[in-house]
Design a protein around this motif. Structure first.
Motif, mmCIF file in Angstrom:
data_model
loop_
_atom_site.group_PDB
_atom_site.id
_atom_site.type_symbol
_atom_site.label_atom_id
_atom_site.label_comp_id
_atom_site.label_asym_id
_atom_site.label_seq_id
_atom_site.Cartn_x
_atom_site.Cartn_y
_atom_site.Cartn_z
ATOM 1 N N SER A 1 -10.235 -7.086 13.280
ATOM 2 C CA SER A 1 -8.992 -6.552 12.686
ATOM 3 C C SER A 1 -7.992 -6.974 11.430
ATOM 4 C CB SER A 1 -8.050 -5.310 13.598
ATOM 5 O OG SER A 1 -7.206 -5.885 14.504
ATOM 6 N N ALA A 2 -7.779 -8.059 11.802
ATOM 7 C CA ALA A 2 -7.039 -8.725 10.721
ATOM 8 C C ALA A 2 -7.249 -10.224 9.553
ATOM 9 C CB ALA A 2 -6.033 -9.820 11.613
ATOM 10 N N LEU A 3 -8.483 -10.012 9.722
ATOM 11 C CA LEU A 3 -9.946 -10.500 8.935
ATOM 12 C C LEU A 3 -9.779 -9.917 7.641
ATOM 13 C CD1 LEU A 3 -13.153 -10.737 10.583
ATOM 14 C CD2 LEU A 3 -11.219 -12.430 10.419
ATOM 15 N N ARG A 4 -9.893 -9.152 7.046
ATOM 16 C CA ARG A 4 -8.981 -8.574 5.958
ATOM 17 C C ARG A 4 -7.579 -8.956 5.121
ATOM 18 N NH1 ARG A 4 -12.689 -5.087 3.836
ATOM 19 N NH2 ARG A 4 -12.921 -4.460 5.512
ATOM 20 N N ALA A 5 -7.121 -9.232 5.791
ATOM 21 C CA ALA A 5 -5.482 -9.689 5.534
ATOM 22 C C ALA A 5 -5.218 -11.240 5.540
ATOM 23 C CB ALA A 5 -4.125 -9.257 6.205
ATOM 24 N N HIS A 6 -6.845 -11.874 6.385
ATOM 25 C CA HIS A 6 -6.293 -13.105 5.899
ATOM 26 C C HIS A 6 -7.022 -14.037 4.751
ATOM 27 C CE1 HIS A 6 -4.374 -15.282 9.861
ATOM 28 N NE2 HIS A 6 -4.374 -13.608 9.976
ATOM 29 N N LEU A 7 -8.264 -13.019 4.347
ATOM 30 C CA LEU A 7 -8.905 -12.856 3.340
ATOM 31 C C LEU A 7 -7.864 -12.551 2.317
ATOM 32 C CD1 LEU A 7 -12.565 -11.239 3.868
ATOM 33 C CD2 LEU A 7 -11.816 -13.926 3.486
ATOM 34 N N GLY A 8 -7.491 -11.937 2.447
ATOM 35 C CA GLY A 8 -6.146 -11.353 0.990
ATOM 36 C C GLY A 8 -5.596 -12.576 0.741
ATOM 37 N N HIS A 9 -5.373 -13.521 2.104
ATOM 38 C CA HIS A 9 -4.116 -14.517 1.316
ATOM 39 C C HIS A 9 -5.075 -15.850 1.475
ATOM 40 C CE1 HIS A 9 -1.702 -12.563 4.468
ATOM 41 N NE2 HIS A 9 -1.225 -11.688 3.409
ATOM 42 N N GLY A 10 -6.113 -15.581 0.899
ATOM 43 C CA GLY A 10 -7.216 -16.852 0.135
ATOM 44 C C GLY A 10 -7.878 -17.585 1.650
ATOM 45 N N ASP A 11 -7.269 -16.916 3.017
ATOM 46 C CA ASP A 11 -8.315 -18.091 3.827
ATOM 47 C C ASP A 11 -9.681 -17.993 4.585
ATOM 48 O OD1 ASP A 11 -5.295 -18.611 4.709
ATOM 49 O OD2 ASP A 11 -5.408 -17.393 6.626
ATOM 50 N N VAL A 12 -10.450 -18.505 4.602
ATOM 51 C CA VAL A 12 -11.469 -18.470 4.960
ATOM 52 C C VAL A 12 -12.194 -17.965 6.302
ATOM 53 C CG1 VAL A 12 -12.927 -18.823 2.431
ATOM 54 C CG2 VAL A 12 -12.205 -20.707 4.664
ATOM 55 N N ILE A 13 -13.511 -17.293 6.616
ATOM 56 C CA ILE A 13 -13.974 -17.233 7.639
ATOM 57 C C ILE A 13 -14.638 -18.249 8.051
ATOM 58 C CG2 ILE A 13 -14.899 -14.738 9.636
ATOM 59 C CD1 ILE A 13 -14.590 -13.331 7.114
#
Length: 536
Positions: A517-529
């Motif tokens: 559920s927190a993945l989208r926020a991390h993508l928005g901050h420039g992180d990658v999965i």
């Protein structure tokens, strides 16, 4: 047959790259081209580099650069977008998003002022906005979209001014379940084309007469040339004649019609091509049509109608020689530009260009004759017959060698696997960044994608567990859609590994185990999965 040969000669020049193929180096879905009042091309799309948020790029010279900050939409998972410009060139962008994959689309509108994107979205409920459109006329910005209405779902058009948004006519007008497939302005009033649910989803066009919305011509006018229509497109010629293009759902044949003398009439033959993603544009009253050509390896083709029939623009169908989809065509200042999603280039956005007013071959020949009227006329003519045409007194061996070199160059240019597109000395077939010059071929994460064009630095870009053609490292997916190597924590916690990159500094990157559920926020901050790997 003679006409076809003449057309082929007329359009013997080829389409050329307009900027670097896959201009962002990442996935770009639903690219849409438009030109501002100065004739500068702009491209809006769902940007995989920014979690599927909207980005607008503009062409500067032969390079595409962001117009304002990229990834500016508040929500990710942009499904469709459109852009329009005010008379002074200020862009307005409309997008629809389905961030939670619920099927209820949210509508957002943004404008760029002083280098920053400002949200000017209308006050409409979530669930609106399927395939929205935006345009500018009479000093106002207009949008068209589908929203809930008394008859289920209907069309709505709104107008934006300093005082905010207001409806043009009745909200939710037209038949139920109609969406704005095409949007333009006729005599200063908005016109909307849509698949008409009250006429078996054949094509209809409605226009605002200043008081109410009325049909332009007969409703469902695409009958009998089509049953239900797909990819319905509406544009005006330079003289103001409405044209539509569409795909017949039953046959997948492409058809065009125009509104003349109070009725719709056919332009060209029935099902003159076969394909999807139709997009019309005009150079004067010459109609141009781009589409995904099902008769040519699903590639991008462009055709032109000049009064007698449709003919291919360029050397022939499928202008790139490879598959393409989501075509968008614009014409300005005698230049046609075509954007499409490029499956062979990591599903990125690629733009091609074609001059509609190239130098005349007759003018070139005339110049050559004037320069070649000296003593060596016979030799010059002989050289021209052999294809050299340089007027030199080279011997036959030199001529043959020159011809061989020309043939080799021509083969390399047309052969995408061997041609060195980015000019870095490494042929495309062996280049880990075929569209970005990187002679060193550095690949720190050993995923066969060079560091200079890596979508997800440190993560294997090739992982595509759900097989949708998009690297999983850029997408928020269901927990089960990620590979086991990326899962972390206890199974019931549904946690996934991400590579946290503080301020974009890879030297400080570290893995974190977070909830899906927190993945989208991390993508928005420039992180990658994904989990980092090791080079074997």
């Amino acid at each position: 047959m003679v006409m076809l040969l003449a057309s082929a000669i007329l359009h013997a020049q080829s389409w050329e790259a307009c900027g670097t193929p896959n201009l962002t180096g990442a996935t770009a879905e639903y690219p849409l081209l438009a030109t501002d009042p100065a004739g500068v091309a702009h491209l809006v799309f769902s940007d995989g580099r920014h979690g599927g948020r909207a980005s607008l790029y503009r062409l500067q010279g032969n390079t595409w650069i962001p117009a304002g900050p990229a990834g500016f939409s508040s929500a990710a998972a942009v499904q469709r977008s459109d852009v329009a410009f005010t008379a002074d060139g200020q862009p307005f962008v409309i997008v629809t998003t389905d961030e939670d994959d619920s099927g209820e689309y949210a509508l957002e509108v943004y404008t760029l002022t002083n280098g920053k994107w400002t949200d000017v979205s209308p006050p409409v409920d979530r669930g609106t906005g399927i395939d929205p459109k935006i345009g500018f006329a009479n000093g106002f910005v207009y949008i068209a979209f589908m929203e809930p209405s008394t008859n289920g779902w209907g069309l709505s058009v709104m107008r934006y001014s300093a005082g905010g948004w207001s409806y043009v006519g009745e909200a939710g007008f037209g038949p139920a379940f109609s969406y704005p497939a095409g949007f333009t302005f006729r005599n200063g009033q908005p016109c909307v084309a849509f698949p008409d649910s009250e006429h078996d989803y054949r094509g209809s066009v409605m226009t605002f007469n200043g008081t109410e919305w009325v049909y332009l011509g007969d409703p469902g006018f695409t009958s009998p040339s089509a049953d239900a229509v797909l990819w319905l497109n509406l544009e005006l010629s330079t003289s103001g004649t409405p044209y539509v293009a569409f795909t017949d759902k039953a046959t997948l044949g492409i058809n065009t019609m125009r509104f003349v003398g109070g009725r719709w009439e056919r332009v060209g033959g029935v099902n003159f091509a076969k394909g999807f993603w139709t997009d019309l544009a005009f150079d004067g009253d010459d109609a141009y049509l781009a589409f995904q050509d099902l008769n040519a390896l699903d590639g991008a083709s462009v055709m032109r109608f000049r009064g007698s029939g449709w003919e291919y623009v360029g050397a022939g169908p499928n202008l790139t020689g490879r598959p393409a989809y989501a075509q968008s065509l614009t014409i300005s200042h005698d230049l046609a530009q075509l954007a499409f999603t490029d499956p062979d280039n990591r599903r990125g956005a690629t733009v091609m260009k074609f001059s509609l007013n190239p130098p005349s071959d007759e003018d070139d020949d005339s110049d050559d004759d004037e320069e070649g009227n000296g003593e060596d006329d016979d030799d010059d003519n002989g050289d021209e017959d052999e294809g050299n045409g340089n007027g030199d007194d080279d011997d036959d061996d030199d001529d043959d060698e020159q011809d061989d070199d020309d043939d080799e160059d021509e083969q390399d240019t047309d052969d995408f696997p061997t041609y060195d597109r980015d000019g870095d000395g490494v042929r495309n077939g062996a280049d880990n960044c075929p569209d970005t010059a990187n002679p060193a071929q550095a690949d720190s994460d050993c995923d066969s994608v060079g560091d200079d064009c890596d979508v997800c630095p440190g993560i294997d870009d090739r992982v595509d567990h759900n097989r949708d053609g998009i690297p999983d490292c850029t997408q928020v997916l269901a927990y089960d859609d990620y590979i086991d190597d990326w899962k972390c924590g206890k199974p019931k916690q549904e946690k996934i590994t991400v590579l946290h990159i503080p301020s974009g500094d890879l030297t400080k990157a570290k893995e974190k185990c977070i909830s899906v559920s927190a993945l989208r926020a991390h993508l928005g901050h420039g992180d990658v999965i994904g989990a980092t790997g090791t080079c074997d």
